[in-house]
Design a protein around this motif. Structure first.
Motif, mmCIF file in Angstrom:
data_model
loop_
_atom_site.group_PDB
_atom_site.id
_atom_site.type_symbol
_atom_site.label_atom_id
_atom_site.label_comp_id
_atom_site.label_asym_id
_atom_site.label_seq_id
_atom_site.Cartn_x
_atom_site.Cartn_y
_atom_site.Cartn_z
ATOM 1 N N VAL A 69 0.861 -27.054 -10.883
ATOM 2 C CA VAL A 69 1.185 -25.669 -11.203
ATOM 3 C C VAL A 69 0.794 -24.810 -10.006
ATOM 4 O O VAL A 69 -0.382 -24.662 -9.695
ATOM 5 C CB VAL A 69 0.449 -25.194 -12.472
ATOM 6 N N ILE A 123 3.692 -22.412 -19.233
ATOM 7 C CA ILE A 123 2.512 -23.147 -18.748
ATOM 8 C C ILE A 123 1.721 -22.241 -17.827
ATOM 9 O O ILE A 123 2.225 -21.786 -16.800
ATOM 10 C CB ILE A 123 2.930 -24.440 -18.043
ATOM 11 N N GLN A 163 -4.408 -22.061 -16.343
ATOM 12 C CA GLN A 163 -5.567 -22.852 -16.759
ATOM 13 C C GLN A 163 -5.296 -24.346 -16.676
ATOM 14 O O GLN A 163 -6.195 -25.159 -16.854
ATOM 15 C CB GLN A 163 -5.981 -22.482 -18.192
ATOM 16 N N HIS A 164 -4.055 -24.708 -16.373
ATOM 17 C CA HIS A 164 -3.685 -26.114 -16.266
ATOM 18 C C HIS A 164 -3.375 -26.438 -14.810
ATOM 19 O O HIS A 164 -2.614 -25.724 -14.156
ATOM 20 C CB HIS A 164 -2.469 -26.410 -17.132
ATOM 21 N N THR A 166 1.539 -29.900 -15.069
ATOM 22 C CA THR A 166 2.332 -29.643 -16.264
ATOM 23 C C THR A 166 1.980 -30.570 -17.422
ATOM 24 O O THR A 166 2.036 -30.155 -18.582
ATOM 25 C CB THR A 166 3.826 -29.786 -15.934
ATOM 26 N N ASP A 176 -0.837 -31.578 -18.233
ATOM 27 C CA ASP A 176 -2.137 -31.194 -18.777
ATOM 28 C C ASP A 176 -2.001 -30.095 -19.830
ATOM 29 O O ASP A 176 -2.958 -29.775 -20.530
ATOM 30 C CB ASP A 176 -3.034 -30.724 -17.622
ATOM 31 N N ALA A 177 -0.804 -29.496 -19.938
ATOM 32 C CA ALA A 177 -0.602 -28.345 -20.816
ATOM 33 C C ALA A 177 -0.070 -28.770 -22.182
ATOM 34 O O ALA A 177 0.663 -29.762 -22.293
ATOM 35 C CB ALA A 177 0.390 -27.371 -20.172
ATOM 36 N N GLU A 219 2.235 -27.418 -23.614
ATOM 37 C CA GLU A 219 3.687 -27.215 -23.550
ATOM 38 C C GLU A 219 4.387 -28.294 -22.723
ATOM 39 O O GLU A 219 5.548 -28.129 -22.323
ATOM 40 C CB GLU A 219 3.989 -25.836 -22.944
ATOM 41 N N ALA A 220 3.683 -29.406 -22.449
ATOM 42 C CA ALA A 220 4.240 -30.450 -21.576
ATOM 43 C C ALA A 220 5.569 -30.988 -22.090
ATOM 44 O O ALA A 220 6.500 -31.227 -21.307
ATOM 45 C CB ALA A 220 3.232 -31.587 -21.414
ATOM 46 N N TYR A 244 8.276 -28.563 -21.356
ATOM 47 C CA TYR A 244 8.534 -28.588 -19.910
ATOM 48 C C TYR A 244 9.399 -29.788 -19.538
ATOM 49 O O TYR A 244 10.374 -29.669 -18.791
ATOM 50 C CB TYR A 244 7.223 -28.629 -19.139
ATOM 51 N N SER A 292 -0.550 -14.857 -17.772
ATOM 52 C CA SER A 292 -0.246 -16.049 -18.566
ATOM 53 C C SER A 292 0.535 -17.086 -17.778
ATOM 54 O O SER A 292 0.550 -18.267 -18.137
ATOM 55 C CB SER A 292 0.548 -15.660 -19.816
#
Length: 367
Positions: free
Chosen positions: A17, A47, A50-51, A54, A56-57, A59-60, A63, A141
């Protein structure tokens, strides 16, 4: 605690990211034109910073579904998403919002599965007469942004790094003095530091591999010096365009460098005659990786040296912070214990080697 941290990279995926790069063109008095280079899939999936990557989120999955879309279909999906996106970004002219609209979207085909797909958005907004100042904000965000300003008078690009929702300083619409060198130095030093801590897990593991050879200062100093000189050389050569090696080659070799230092830690407790030279060679590779980051962000041509020095200083401070944290977490308390090597050095080195081997296979397989 340290061993838990070391094992984390085993789940890391390939798509880091990174900040969105925004170029503001002020060459026309009646409008501002913005060009945004961004990972649209990450933006659309939401995403945040904080990640590290990708996968790690939470929302992976979203994505990955977007990532699998052909370029034309992702462009069509973004067309419906664009109004929501424009509600989150803000360009103020003398304190009043500029009515931004998307006038172009360029989505490339996926050529290298290992790399994030970077798309280009063109956004513009009208400017009224007698305006003096602009300000830019990218939503926290969605992470950080790098704002580059191109002026009508042909002055070099002014680059500003805005962390996680930070509002830019006032951007004069009339020609004015570019940002000072001290500000550039501090800004790029911060970039270099955060590229190591907390984002550079592969670089962190390499430095830990150097640290665990011996708790004594001399072996560590010899290795770190060789590594620093080497990555400084290729960072400069890469940034100035004299050396350009594909990430398909550099990234697996960086992973192998992690494996090498970790495995050698299991075989010896002393600095071998060849290790500083091997570390120097690996430092050349890591420097190329650093150069890729700076190339993506873009430095103003008249401040290449300032930005380069600042980034390098930040990287060194990040590496020293890793060593200090590792020292006070382990060697400070336990280096004189008979079990220090068997219970700390060897298990940690095994985990580091395993992480490096995982990355090596992943980076070759998906290259």
């Amino acid at each position: 605690m340290l061993l838990t941290y070391v094992v984390l990279p085993m789940g890391v995926a390939a798509h880091e990211v990174r900040p969105v790069v925004v170029t503001a063109d002020l060459s026309r008095a009646d409008q501002v034109a913005l060009t945004l280079s961004a990972n649209l899939e990450a933006v659309m999936a939401g995403i945040g910073p904080q990640h590290k990557d990708t996968d790690d989120a939470p929302e992976a999955a979203a994505y990955n579904r977007l990532r699998d879309l052909p370029a034309a279909e992702l462009k069509a999906r973004f067309a419906t998403f664009a109004p929501k996106f424009l509600q989150t970004v803000t360009m103020l002219a003398d304190g009043q919002p500029v009515a931004l609209r998307v006038i172009g979207v360029d989505v490339p085909d996926v050529k290298d599965p290992k790399l994030a797909r970077i798309s280009t958005l063109t956004v513009s907004g009208p400017l009224g007469p007698e305006l003096k100042m602009l300000r830019w904000t990218f939503p926290a965000s969605l992470g950080s942004s790098v704002l580059r300003v191109r002026r009508a008078d042909g002055a070099p690009l002014e680059t500003n790094w805005l962390k996680e929702g930070a509002v830019s300083a006032d951007i004069p619409l009339l020609a004015g003095a570019a940002k000072g060198r001290v500000a550039t130095l501090v800004e790029y030093a911060a970039m270099g530091f955060t590229h190591i801590l907390p984002k550079g897990l592969d670089h962190i593991l390499f430095v830990l591999g150097l640290f665990f050879l011996s708790p004594q200062l001399r072996p560590l100093l010899v290795q770190v010096t060789a590594f620093t000189i080497a990555h400084s050389i290729t960072l400069a050569l890469g940034l100035y365009g004299y050396v350009d090696v594909s990430p398909k080659i550099v990234e697996p070799l960086i992973a192998l460098s992690i494996v090498f230092v970790a495995v050698e830690n299991l075989m010896t407790t002393k600095l071998t005659p060849w290790r500083p030279f091997v570390v120097f060679a690996f430092g050349l590779l890591h420097g190329l990786g650093f150069a890729g980051i700076l190339t993506d962000l873009g430095l103003p041509p008249d401040q290449y040296v300032t930005g380069l020095i600042g980034f390098n200083v930040g990287v060194e401070l990040g590496q020293l912070a890793v060593i200090a944290l590792a020292f006070f977490a382990t060697a400070f308390w336990f280096r004189d214990r008979t079990w220090y090597r068997s219970r700390i050095v060897q298990p940690a080195s095994l985990l580091i080697a395993a992480a490096g081997m995982f990355w090596t296979v992943e980076r070759i397989w998906f290259a």
